[in-house]
Scaffold this motif. Structure first.
Motif, mmCIF file in Angstrom:
data_model
loop_
_atom_site.group_PDB
_atom_site.id
_atom_site.type_symbol
_atom_site.label_atom_id
_atom_site.label_comp_id
_atom_site.label_asym_id
_atom_site.label_seq_id
_atom_site.Cartn_x
_atom_site.Cartn_y
_atom_site.Cartn_z
ATOM 1 N N UNK A 166 24.885 2.819 -6.185
ATOM 2 C CA UNK A 166 25.668 2.100 -5.179
ATOM 3 C C UNK A 166 25.847 2.919 -3.907
ATOM 4 N N UNK A 167 25.854 4.247 -4.028
ATOM 5 C CA UNK A 167 26.000 5.083 -2.834
ATOM 6 C C UNK A 167 24.830 4.904 -1.877
ATOM 7 N N UNK A 168 23.645 4.629 -2.441
ATOM 8 C CA UNK A 168 22.454 4.416 -1.620
ATOM 9 C C UNK A 168 22.393 2.981 -1.114
ATOM 10 N N UNK A 169 22.748 2.011 -1.991
ATOM 11 C CA UNK A 169 22.688 0.614 -1.603
ATOM 12 C C UNK A 169 21.274 0.051 -1.733
ATOM 13 N N UNK A 170 21.183 -1.246 -1.641
ATOM 14 C CA UNK A 170 19.890 -1.937 -1.705
ATOM 15 C C UNK A 170 20.026 -3.204 -0.862
ATOM 16 N N UNK A 171 19.684 -3.091 0.422
ATOM 17 C CA UNK A 171 19.869 -4.209 1.347
ATOM 18 C C UNK A 171 18.967 -5.390 0.979
ATOM 19 N N UNK A 172 17.780 -5.102 0.411
ATOM 20 C CA UNK A 172 16.892 -6.194 0.014
ATOM 21 C C UNK A 172 17.516 -7.029 -1.109
ATOM 22 N N UNK A 173 18.333 -6.400 -1.929
ATOM 23 C CA UNK A 173 18.994 -7.108 -3.030
ATOM 24 C C UNK A 173 20.377 -7.591 -2.643
ATOM 25 N N UNK A 191 32.079 1.345 -18.350
ATOM 26 C CA UNK A 191 32.658 2.162 -17.280
ATOM 27 C C UNK A 191 31.617 3.134 -16.728
ATOM 28 N N UNK A 192 31.699 3.417 -15.454
ATOM 29 C CA UNK A 192 30.709 4.259 -14.793
ATOM 30 C C UNK A 192 29.748 3.444 -13.952
ATOM 31 N N UNK A 193 29.845 2.119 -14.046
ATOM 32 C CA UNK A 193 29.026 1.233 -13.226
ATOM 33 C C UNK A 193 29.865 0.642 -12.096
ATOM 34 N N UNK A 194 29.316 0.722 -10.897
ATOM 35 C CA UNK A 194 30.047 0.254 -9.725
ATOM 36 C C UNK A 194 29.866 -1.236 -9.496
ATOM 37 N N UNK A 195 28.759 -1.792 -9.972
ATOM 38 C CA UNK A 195 28.470 -3.201 -9.674
ATOM 39 C C UNK A 195 27.595 -3.806 -10.755
ATOM 40 N N UNK A 208 38.080 -3.920 -4.571
ATOM 41 C CA UNK A 208 38.646 -2.803 -3.815
ATOM 42 C C UNK A 208 39.140 -1.704 -4.764
ATOM 43 N N UNK A 209 39.297 -0.518 -4.217
ATOM 44 C CA UNK A 209 39.783 0.646 -4.962
ATOM 45 C C UNK A 209 38.970 0.909 -6.232
ATOM 46 N N UNK A 210 37.663 1.015 -6.107
ATOM 47 C CA UNK A 210 36.839 1.274 -7.297
ATOM 48 C C UNK A 210 37.067 2.678 -7.831
ATOM 49 N N UNK A 211 36.881 2.859 -9.118
ATOM 50 C CA UNK A 211 36.985 4.179 -9.730
ATOM 51 C C UNK A 211 36.020 4.234 -10.907
ATOM 52 N N UNK A 212 35.652 5.418 -11.363
ATOM 53 C CA UNK A 212 34.654 5.561 -12.440
ATOM 54 C C UNK A 212 35.048 4.899 -13.749
ATOM 55 N N UNK A 213 36.332 4.632 -13.946
ATOM 56 C CA UNK A 213 36.792 3.996 -15.182
ATOM 57 C C UNK A 213 36.914 2.477 -15.037
ATOM 58 N N UNK A 214 36.520 1.957 -13.908
ATOM 59 C CA UNK A 214 36.634 0.519 -13.654
ATOM 60 C C UNK A 214 35.790 -0.279 -14.651
ATOM 61 N N UNK A 225 25.197 -3.702 -0.231
ATOM 62 C CA UNK A 225 25.456 -2.728 0.821
ATOM 63 C C UNK A 225 25.805 -1.374 0.211
ATOM 64 N N UNK A 226 25.718 -0.345 1.025
ATOM 65 C CA UNK A 226 26.052 0.998 0.560
ATOM 66 C C UNK A 226 27.516 1.051 0.108
ATOM 67 N N UNK A 227 27.742 1.692 -1.023
ATOM 68 C CA UNK A 227 29.077 1.854 -1.612
ATOM 69 C C UNK A 227 29.696 0.523 -2.046
#
Length: 271
Positions: free
Chosen positions: A217-224, A176-180, A131-137, A227-229
């Motif tokens: 991550x904003x687009x998402x990849x349901x096959x993988x 940093x800069x990676x959401x997942x 939760x509360x993701x940020x670009x420096x995470x 989910x979006x975001x």
């Protein structure tokens, strides 16, 4: 005139020579080498492999165990979830999930998450949503254990067939800069049969991994399974519909005896 039924060889035929001694030594060494080679072949065990439909898939569950440490994400920000993405669910057991706070140094609190659950041999994933993701995470983490453990029959140690018994990674640095971050496993059920007919089982795997930027991550990849975001760590898995069968074999006794007689017959013929 007297006759002797036993013919006498000429005296010169029995004369010992250096060449004859050398030939005798070479012949003896060759025969011993062939005998030892045949004995070595007979007592050696080879492992043969074949693939066939996994007939256990319809009734066998797999115990999925994991132990992962997030070095710079606190436990209150991590939420665990699991879902099946393909096939029908026959096993419905949540298992056990435990989170413990760890000290990553410099006052940073991390989180260790470990547990297990039972799954069918169908595709799915489990996620650690942050939760509360940020670009420096910083999603840097250590995978102490991810294992797909058979629940039917004796377990085979991966070391016996030269594979890791489970997946682990001392440290995966995520910039940093990676959401997942994502691990993708393809699991191959394996049966091992010893020379004496004893069966044991293990699940081999192939794994790939990748980081996912905030833009992706904003687009998402349901096959993988993303989910979006989505932000956090996701582990996807799928099971091969075929099983690998490994079987120990040794040369048959009849073949061994036949080869021995062949060696002896060859020696007699030469002599």
């Amino acid at each position: 005139k007297k006759f002797d039924i036993n013919s006498k060889a000429l005296e010169g035929v029995h004369q010992q020579t250096l060449l004859g001694a050398i030939l005798t030594i070479i012949t003896t060494i060759t025969v011993l080498f062939l005998l030892f080679s045949e004995l070595s072949t007979f007592f050696s065990i080879e492992t043969i492999s074949r693939m066939d439909i996994d007939k256990r898939a319809s009734f066998e569950a797999v115990k999925l165990a994991f132990d992962i440490s997030f070095h710079k994400v606190s436990c209150d920000r991590i939420t665990y979830s699991h879902e099946v993405t393909k096939g029908m669910i026959h096993v419905e057991e949540k298992g056990e999930i435990i989170k413990n706070t760890i000290d990553a140094g410099s006052g940073v609190k991390g989180c260790s998450v470990h547990g297990f659950f039972l799954v069918d041999k169908v595709a799915g994933n489990f996620k650690f949503t942050v939760s509360k993701p940020d670009p420096l995470m910083d999603l840097s983490h250590s995978v102490h254990l991810i294992d797909f453990i058979p629940t039917e029959g004796p377990l085979l140690s991966g070391d016996r067939i030269g594979i890791p018994s489970h997946f682990n990674r001392s440290l995966t640095s995520v910039a940093p800069g990676n959401a997942a971050y994502q691990y993708s496993f393809y699991v191959v059920p394996t049966e091992y049969k010893t020379l004496y007919g004893d069966l044991s089982f293990v699940n081999q795997y192939a794994v790939s991994e990748k980081s996912i930027s905030f833009e992706q991550a904003k687009v998402g990849d349901m096959m993988a399974g993303i989910a979006r975001d989505f932000s956090g760590l996701v582990v996807t898995y799928d099971f091969s519909p075929v099983m690998l069968f490994l079987e120990e074999r040794r040369e048959k006794i009849i073949d061994f005896i036949s080869n021995l007689f062949g060696i002896i017959g060859g020696v007699i013929t030469v002599l």
